[in-house]
Design an enzyme around this catalytic site. Structure first.
Site, PDB file in Angstrom:
ATOM      1  N   CYS A 114      45.673   5.691  14.746  1.00 59.85           N
ATOM      2  CA  CYS A 114      47.048   5.144  14.879  1.00 59.85           C
ATOM      3  C   CYS A 114      47.057   3.757  15.513  1.00 59.85           C
ATOM      4  CB  CYS A 114      47.905   6.070  15.710  1.00 59.85           C
ATOM      5  SG  CYS A 114      48.002   7.720  15.031  1.00 59.85           S
ATOM      6  N   HIS A 254      53.994   2.584  18.603  1.00 57.74           N
ATOM      7  CA  HIS A 254      53.551   3.585  17.630  1.00 57.74           C
ATOM      8  C   HIS A 254      54.562   4.731  17.628  1.00 57.74           C
ATOM      9  CE1 HIS A 254      51.332   6.416  15.372  1.00 57.74           C
ATOM     10  NE2 HIS A 254      50.913   7.139  16.398  1.00 57.74           N
ATOM     11  N   ASN A 284      55.150  10.506  12.102  1.00 52.68           N
ATOM     12  CA  ASN A 284      53.995   9.709  12.527  1.00 52.68           C
ATOM     13  C   ASN A 284      53.209   9.278  11.283  1.00 52.68           C
ATOM     14  OD1 ASN A 284      51.575   8.735  13.492  1.00 52.68           O
ATOM     15  ND2 ASN A 284      51.206  10.428  14.910  1.00 52.68           N
TER      16      ASN A 284
END
Ligand code: ACO
Length: 328
Positions: A114, A254, A284
């Site tokens: 990520c 994020h 996500n």
């Protein structure tokens, strides 16, 4: 040699197909209420038949090139941040290079889960600053939904697919990446991983039967690390850029979990009205989450030319990364 690498083009792509929390309620023992209160996610996008990481990334790359007013022949590097490639080998960036017709370009992938967009932004900027590159197409794309066990409620509610891309070109004016802090804690690699399919544990029928090709995660532990490392690296990135928190127009974190974002903002003492959130619609999207949020923030007028944004990310590895960028 240029001092800066300005972001001259940007774009994003998400699949058409939407999977809502109500859909997930029919698949595993979960509820819309649990997912929304524990994560903030309402729905996510899932790729369909015939789509893959390279097709999604190519669409985002084309959008960024259009925005920059450039033809693919102008690109000298295609870089892809992903941990969900089309195939273990070769690099998915090569597939994208061919799909775009970027014949002059070198092509390679980087893997930082990520944190991949901020890691890659640093790599691409360094190539331009050193004079090794002039026009970089940098894409971050993940298709985590192909590595998910759809019977595992601990992970299947969290992820969505997506891609975000930027074009970077030399600039003598302060623009693009101003400061960057990268970190990793490899001793914590087992907090989140896909075990089978690599050289350590090649996929066998038995391992596939056990579901070892799917992602597993210790969410609670990662949560704690994420808040601490994103906050600390953000403060360090601000210090390196000689900026106060008040001088940052927008934080683009994020998009893993709204509670992680709120806890990080609290530690940074930055109010949530200066923090961009879109995880309710996408979940996500791993490496793509920061550039998708950045593109939407710019399109909504939340980040304007000359303003500073703080990007911060955290992911498997463990990895984390924070950066100050100047837009325009
Ligand atoms: N629906 C209903 N109940 C659930 C679900 C679900 N989908 N998932 C878990 N639960 C249950 C658990 O089984 C547990 O039950 P128990 O208390 O009876 O054991 C209970 O809910 C609480 O579980 P926790 O894991 O403590 O829940 P938490 O509040 O920590 O939220 C979450 C879990 C959302 C995963 C959170 O920890 C998180 O977001 N962690 C960070 C994830 C992350 O950032 N990952 C890294 C980035 S991803 C990358 O690198 C690609």
């Amino acid at each position: 040699m240029a001092k800066y690498a300005a972001i001259t083009g940007w774009g994003m792509a998400v699949p058409e197909r939407t999977l809502t929390n109500a859909d997930l309620e029919r698949m595993v023992a979960t509820s819309d209420e649990w997912i929304q209160t524990r994560t903030g996610i309402r729905e996510r996008r899932i790729i369909g038949p015939g789509e893959s990481t390279s097709s999604l990334a190519t669409a985002a790359g084309k959008a960024a090139l259009n925005r920059a007013g450039l033809d693919a022949s102008a690109i000298d590097h295609v870089i892809l941040a992903t941990c969900t490639p089309d195939r273990p080998f070769p690099a998915t960036a090569c597939t994208i290079q061919a799909a775009l017709g970027a014949r002059r370009a070198a092509a390679f992938d980087i893997v930082a889960a990520c944190s991949g967009f901020v890691y890659g932004l640093n790599v691409a900027t360094s190539l331009i600053r050193s004079g090794a590159a002039r026009t970089v197409l940098f894409i971050a794309c993940d298709v985590f939904t192909h590595f998910i066990n759809w019977n595992d409620r601990n992970t299947c509610v969290l992820f969505g697919d997506g891609a975000g891309a930027v074009v970077l070109q030399p600039s003598d004016e302060p623009a693009g990446l101003i400061s960057c802090v990268l970190g990793a804690a490899g001793e914590q690699e087992d907090l989140m991983a896909v075990d089978a399919g690599g050289t350590r544990l090649p996929a066998t029928a038995e391992l596939l039967e056990q579901g070892r090709q799917y992602v597993y995660m210790n969410g609670r532990e990662i949560f704690k690390h994420a808040v601490r490392e994103m906050a600390e690296s953000s403060l360090e990135a601000l210090r390196l850029a000689s900026l106060t928190r008040e001088e940052v127009a927008l934080v683009v974190p994020h998009q893993a979990n709204l509670r992680i974002i709120e806890a990080t903002a609290k530690r940074l003492e930055i109010p949530m009205d200066r923090v961009f959130v879109n995880l309710d619609r996408y979940g996500n999207t791993s490496a793509a989450s920061v550039p998708i949020a950045l593109v939407e923030a710019v399109e909504q007028g939340r980040l304007r030319a000359g303003e500073y944004a703080l990007l911060t990310a955290f992911g498997g590895g463990l990895t984390w990364a924070s950066a100050v960028i100047r837009w325009g």
